[in-house]
Design an enzyme around this catalytic site. Structure first.
Site, PDB file in Angstrom:
ATOM      1  N   CYS A   2       7.803  -5.935   0.071  1.00  0.00           N
ATOM      2  CA  CYS A   2       8.912  -5.432   0.875  1.00  0.00           C
ATOM      3  C   CYS A   2      10.204  -6.135   0.480  1.00  0.00           C
ATOM      4  O   CYS A   2      10.196  -7.199  -0.118  1.00  0.00           O
ATOM      5  CB  CYS A   2       8.639  -5.670   2.360  1.00  0.00           C
ATOM      6  SG  CYS A   2       7.032  -5.079   2.903  1.00  0.00           S
ATOM      7  N   ARG A  27      11.610  -2.301  -5.774  1.00  0.00           N
ATOM      8  CA  ARG A  27      10.376  -2.903  -5.285  1.00  0.00           C
ATOM      9  C   ARG A  27       9.462  -1.873  -4.628  1.00  0.00           C
ATOM     10  O   ARG A  27       8.288  -2.134  -4.387  1.00  0.00           O
ATOM     11  CB  ARG A  27      10.695  -4.019  -4.287  1.00  0.00           C
ATOM     12  CG  ARG A  27      11.471  -5.172  -4.894  1.00  0.00           C
ATOM     13  CD  ARG A  27      12.049  -6.086  -3.830  1.00  0.00           C
ATOM     14  NE  ARG A  27      11.029  -6.866  -3.159  1.00  0.00           N
ATOM     15  CZ  ARG A  27      10.617  -8.050  -3.568  1.00  0.00           C
ATOM     16  NH1 ARG A  27      11.121  -8.588  -4.656  1.00  0.00           N
ATOM     17  NH2 ARG A  27       9.712  -8.719  -2.886  1.00  0.00           N
ATOM     18  N   TRP A  77       7.078  -1.731   2.463  1.00  0.00           N
ATOM     19  CA  TRP A  77       5.964  -1.154   1.701  1.00  0.00           C
ATOM     20  C   TRP A  77       4.743  -1.374   2.577  1.00  0.00           C
ATOM     21  O   TRP A  77       4.258  -2.483   2.723  1.00  0.00           O
ATOM     22  CB  TRP A  77       5.826  -1.842   0.344  1.00  0.00           C
ATOM     23  CG  TRP A  77       4.649  -1.399  -0.469  1.00  0.00           C
ATOM     24  CD1 TRP A  77       3.401  -1.933  -0.450  1.00  0.00           C
ATOM     25  CD2 TRP A  77       4.606  -0.335  -1.432  1.00  0.00           C
ATOM     26  NE1 TRP A  77       2.575  -1.275  -1.329  1.00  0.00           N
ATOM     27  CE2 TRP A  77       3.293  -0.296  -1.952  1.00  0.00           C
ATOM     28  CE3 TRP A  77       5.544   0.581  -1.906  1.00  0.00           C
ATOM     29  CZ2 TRP A  77       2.909   0.627  -2.935  1.00  0.00           C
ATOM     30  CZ3 TRP A  77       5.147   1.488  -2.873  1.00  0.00           C
ATOM     31  CH2 TRP A  77       3.862   1.514  -3.369  1.00  0.00           C
ATOM     32  N   ASN A 103       7.806 -10.082   4.946  1.00  0.00           N
ATOM     33  CA  ASN A 103       7.124  -9.665   3.725  1.00  0.00           C
ATOM     34  C   ASN A 103       5.858 -10.489   3.613  1.00  0.00           C
ATOM     35  O   ASN A 103       5.912 -11.717   3.647  1.00  0.00           O
ATOM     36  CB  ASN A 103       8.033  -9.913   2.505  1.00  0.00           C
ATOM     37  CG  ASN A 103       7.390  -9.466   1.199  1.00  0.00           C
ATOM     38  OD1 ASN A 103       6.357  -8.816   1.201  1.00  0.00           O
ATOM     39  ND2 ASN A 103       8.008  -9.819   0.086  1.00  0.00           N
ATOM     40  N   GLY A 104       4.697  -9.842   3.519  1.00  0.00           N
ATOM     41  CA  GLY A 104       3.432 -10.558   3.410  1.00  0.00           C
ATOM     42  C   GLY A 104       2.366  -9.959   4.306  1.00  0.00           C
ATOM     43  O   GLY A 104       2.481  -8.822   4.769  1.00  0.00           O
ATOM     44  N   GLU A 485      -9.905   2.097 -21.610  1.00  0.00           N
ATOM     45  CA  GLU A 485      -8.615   1.746 -21.019  1.00  0.00           C
ATOM     46  C   GLU A 485      -7.691   1.102 -22.043  1.00  0.00           C
ATOM     47  O   GLU A 485      -6.485   1.378 -22.080  1.00  0.00           O
ATOM     48  CB  GLU A 485      -8.836   0.800 -19.826  1.00  0.00           C
ATOM     49  CG  GLU A 485      -7.572   0.253 -19.182  1.00  0.00           C
ATOM     50  CD  GLU A 485      -6.660   1.303 -18.584  1.00  0.00           C
ATOM     51  OE1 GLU A 485      -5.504   0.957 -18.275  1.00  0.00           O
ATOM     52  OE2 GLU A 485      -7.092   2.463 -18.425  1.00  0.00           O
ATOM     53  N   LYS A 489      -4.014   2.540 -23.117  1.00  0.00           N
ATOM     54  CA  LYS A 489      -2.767   1.788 -23.039  1.00  0.00           C
ATOM     55  C   LYS A 489      -1.995   1.862 -24.355  1.00  0.00           C
ATOM     56  O   LYS A 489      -0.786   2.039 -24.369  1.00  0.00           O
ATOM     57  CB  LYS A 489      -3.039   0.319 -22.699  1.00  0.00           C
ATOM     58  CG  LYS A 489      -3.334   0.067 -21.255  1.00  0.00           C
ATOM     59  CD  LYS A 489      -2.107   0.298 -20.382  1.00  0.00           C
ATOM     60  CE  LYS A 489      -2.512   0.685 -18.982  1.00  0.00           C
ATOM     61  NZ  LYS A 489      -3.042   2.025 -18.831  1.00  0.00           N
ATOM     62  N   GLU A 492      -0.586   5.530 -24.996  1.00  0.00           N
ATOM     63  CA  GLU A 492       0.411   6.093 -24.094  1.00  0.00           C
ATOM     64  C   GLU A 492       1.768   5.411 -24.186  1.00  0.00           C
ATOM     65  O   GLU A 492       2.787   6.029 -23.891  1.00  0.00           O
ATOM     66  CB  GLU A 492      -0.087   6.088 -22.640  1.00  0.00           C
ATOM     67  CG  GLU A 492      -0.230   4.739 -21.976  1.00  0.00           C
ATOM     68  CD  GLU A 492      -0.784   4.841 -20.551  1.00  0.00           C
ATOM     69  OE1 GLU A 492      -0.731   5.936 -19.960  1.00  0.00           O
ATOM     70  OE2 GLU A 492      -1.276   3.833 -20.036  1.00  0.00           O
ATOM     71  N   HIS A 508     -22.853   7.420 -34.401  1.00  0.00           N
ATOM     72  CA  HIS A 508     -23.058   8.850 -34.178  1.00  0.00           C
ATOM     73  C   HIS A 508     -21.789   9.649 -34.465  1.00  0.00           C
ATOM     74  O   HIS A 508     -21.613  10.743 -33.922  1.00  0.00           O
ATOM     75  CB  HIS A 508     -23.533   9.099 -32.747  1.00  0.00           C
ATOM     76  CG  HIS A 508     -24.886   8.523 -32.478  1.00  0.00           C
ATOM     77  ND1 HIS A 508     -26.042   9.262 -32.562  1.00  0.00           N
ATOM     78  CD2 HIS A 508     -25.267   7.252 -32.154  1.00  0.00           C
ATOM     79  CE1 HIS A 508     -27.087   8.492 -32.290  1.00  0.00           C
ATOM     80  NE2 HIS A 508     -26.637   7.262 -32.037  1.00  0.00           N
ATOM     81  N   LYS A 607       4.627   8.800 -13.556  1.00  0.00           N
ATOM     82  CA  LYS A 607       3.863   7.742 -12.894  1.00  0.00           C
ATOM     83  C   LYS A 607       2.731   8.327 -12.062  1.00  0.00           C
ATOM     84  O   LYS A 607       1.632   7.791 -12.031  1.00  0.00           O
ATOM     85  CB  LYS A 607       4.794   6.903 -12.016  1.00  0.00           C
ATOM     86  CG  LYS A 607       4.103   5.728 -11.329  1.00  0.00           C
ATOM     87  CD  LYS A 607       3.565   4.741 -12.348  1.00  0.00           C
ATOM     88  CE  LYS A 607       2.805   3.616 -11.700  1.00  0.00           C
ATOM     89  NZ  LYS A 607       2.101   2.783 -12.685  1.00  0.00           N
TER      90      LYS A 607
END
Length: 612
Positions: A2, A27, A77, A103-104, A485, A489, A492, A508, A607
């Site tokens: 936040c 943020r 957030w 925040n937390g 993955e 990365k 992309e 194979h 995103k």
């Protein structure tokens, strides 16, 4: 993650707070609010959605009249309670005297809330934060600093908070840090505070970064700094010369690199309140009624992209620990195959944003067939969380870079926790074994930090290999999804063709591609399939391929067989895939930078994919 802003001085406060909140928009947030005070009046204004909506409410309220002397603002957030005006910050106590922005996460908020309600306090939100103003009010006897300090002795968790009171309106802000950052900005006859530097840069470059456990008592002309016992200390300001863009990224050149380096903190936040130092765990506050999970005959996981790779690792975790069969589906295909799902099924949807169209459609299909729905998600109040029976939030914080990094690792940690909770419910692990797994998770942030400290070696490797046009990534068992993955990365963000395969699949077909122009990244920690993976490395070398091995620290044998070796700390079989991910993220990042690519905004990608 936040955003917090505070001001005390002679300027018109609402415009300063709004400007500061806008500078913290990067943020991420779902709601916002502020409280404005002077010697004779105060008002609180909150809104769901963008700051522009808050500005309209400020105008409608006639709050921009230049008479205000003090105020605090916040962008939220959500972590506890869906986005709503009641859940927005700042929060106040029942008397309307104490206002807090936070925040937390307050770990013991439920126990505190029950006690405060029994004492007659009335709560109006579903947040953990609201316990703070009530708790502070219960200790308030005219000295705000003393009340805050005494109240926080009862609080468990992490927090950056700012507090104002109508009793000291226009004269004082009290700020405390225990984890999330807070920065005090010093001006002439005015003082600022924020959760991050960008909010302060237009007004001052003289800043004091609060230490953990430190309390700042802020006036317009002076700031006093105290430790948790109330002892006053001297602090000298630092001159901050960042540009606004540098400040948003905390000095990192890209959000992606910043978010890679945030992973130790993100993992800690995923574990926060769910595991203890004694090796115990409890997901019941997240998962609610556990009977559906305990009696499930089969689990299905649906996801897309990076979340799909996390799902495949999760399958290994759940099946090995809880001994429940798990099917993993590409969410875009799930509903088109008429899946065999019913009331005895648990379907887990994984999505960073909670708005991925294909994953939502798969979850709806499961709902229509009577399945129990669980979502693993980063965004509170998102569509996936609203349609689910239970939610396991990752608490990774906003992820700005398009290429997912901390979202992936926190999804793996959440899946590991879920697998352990399921194992406990079904009696497939002893309490001693669960304690051992929990300790491995608690050690993980330090192990990731160790990898990040050695990132220059990965950068050097990227410089040697960035000119190649094709890469192959290989892994066995639980490392296979990590190979997928790692390849994703690289392709992309650097636009290099890269493919991930099961190492056992190499003979194979993919082996035909291997020659002196094909670097092959092999995930080879010392686990149950280590010897078989070593055989794959020898096969790659026979074909003249270039081997980059990701191996366990101290493994000298593999260094003799491969061309390059990246070491990860020795760890358990289910921790290894998380650790293996970090150097692959760094490698992709540095290759993309060397090739001049737009790392944070790769071409043709969004995103969150919110259409099918």
């Amino acid at each position: 993650m936040c955003g917090i802003v505070g001001y005390i001085g002679s300027r018109e406060v609402s415009s300063i707070l709004v400007d500061g909140l806008k500078r913290l928009e990067y943020r991420g947030y779902d709601s916002c609010g502020l409280v404005l005070m002077d010697a004779s009046s105060h008002r609180i204004i909150r809104s769901v959605g963008r700051i522009a909506r808050l500005e309209e409410k400020i105008k409608d309220a006639g709050a921009s009249n230049g008479t205000v002397q003090c105020g605090i603002g916040h962008t939220r957030w959500a972590t506890h309670g869906r986005p709503s005006e009641d859940n927005s910050h700042p929060h106040r106590d029942c008397t309307g005297r104490i206002y807090v922005a936070h925040n937390g996460i307050i770990e013991n908020y439920l126990a505190l809330k029950r006690r405060l309600i029994a004492e007659g306090h009335r709560f109006t939100s579903a947040t953990d934060t609201e316990v703070l103003p009530h708790l502070i009010e219960s200790y308030f006897e005219g000295d705000l600093h003393s009340a805050v300090r005494r109240a926080l002795r009862e609080v468990e968790g992490v927090y950056g908070i700012v507090v104002v009171s109508t009793e000291t309106a226009g004269r004082q802000i009290v700020a405390v840090r225990n984890g999330p950052p807070l920065v005090v900005g010093l001006g002439q006859g005015e003082t600022f505070i924020a959760s991050d530097v960008p909010a302060l840069l237009p007004y001052t470059q003289d800043m004091v970064f609060l230490k953990d456990g430190e309390i700042a008592v802020i006036g317009a002309d002076d700031v006093q700094f105290h430790d948790s016992n109330g002892t006053c200390s001297k602090r000298q300001p630092e001159k901050v010369t960042w540009t606004a863009d540098m400040a948003e990224k905390e000095g990192y050149p890209h959000f992606m690199l910043k978010e890679i380096h945030e992973q130790p903190r993100a993992v800690k936040d995923t574990l926060l309140g769910r595991v203890t130092g004694e090796g115990k765990m409890n997901l019941e506050p997240d998962l609610g009624d556990l009977r559906a999970l305990a009696s499930a005959e089969r689990l299905h996981i649906v996801a897309m992209g990076t979340s799909l790779h996390a799902a495949h690792v999760g399958k290994f975790m759940i099946e090995s620990l809880a001994r429940v069969p798990v099917e993993v589906d590409n969410a875009s295909e799930f509903r088109y195959r008429d899946p065999i799902v019913g009331p005895k099924s648990v379907v887990i949807g994984i999505s960073q944003s909670g708005e991925t169209a294909d994953t939502l459609a798969a979850m709806k299909e499961a709902r229509d067939k009577g399945a129990y729905l669980l979502s693993i998600c980063n965004v509170v109040g998102s569509q996936a969380t609203r349609v689910s029976d239970a939610v396991l939030y990752t608490h990774a914080g906003p992820e700005i870079g398009v290429a997912s990094t901390k979202a992936f690792t926190t999804q793996l940690v959440a899946l590991y926790l879920f697998a352990l909770q399921l194992a406990e419910l079904r009696g497939t692990l002893t309490s001693e074994a669960i304690t051992d797994h929990v300790q491995q998770l608690r050690d993980l942030p330090d192990q990731i930090n160790k990898l990040l400290d050695q990132s220059q070696g990965v950068a050097g490797l990227a410089e040697r290999l960035c000119k190649y046009r094709n890469f192959l990534y290989l892994g066995r068992g639980v490392q296979c999804p990590v190979a997928l993955e790692g390849a994703l990365k690289l392709k992309e963000i650097s636009y290099i063709h890269a493919e991930g395969y099961s190492a056992g699949e190499m003979k194979h077909g993919p082996i035909a591609l291997i020659d002196a122009e094909m670097p092959v990244v092999v995930l080879a920690p010392q686990d149950a399939v280590y010897r078989k993976t070593m055989g794959n490395i020898e096969e790659v070398k026979v074909c003249a391929g270039i081997v980059i091995a990701v191996a366990t620290e101290g493994d000298h044998e593999i260094a003799e067989k491969g061309d390059y070796t990246i070491y990860i700390p020795a760890a358990g079989n289910l921790i290894n895939p998380i650790l293996s991910t970090i150097p692959l993220q760094l490698f992709a990042y540095h290759v993309a930078c060397l090739r001049g690519c737009d790392v944070d905004k790769p071409r043709n990608l969004a995103k969150s994919v919110t259409v099918e």
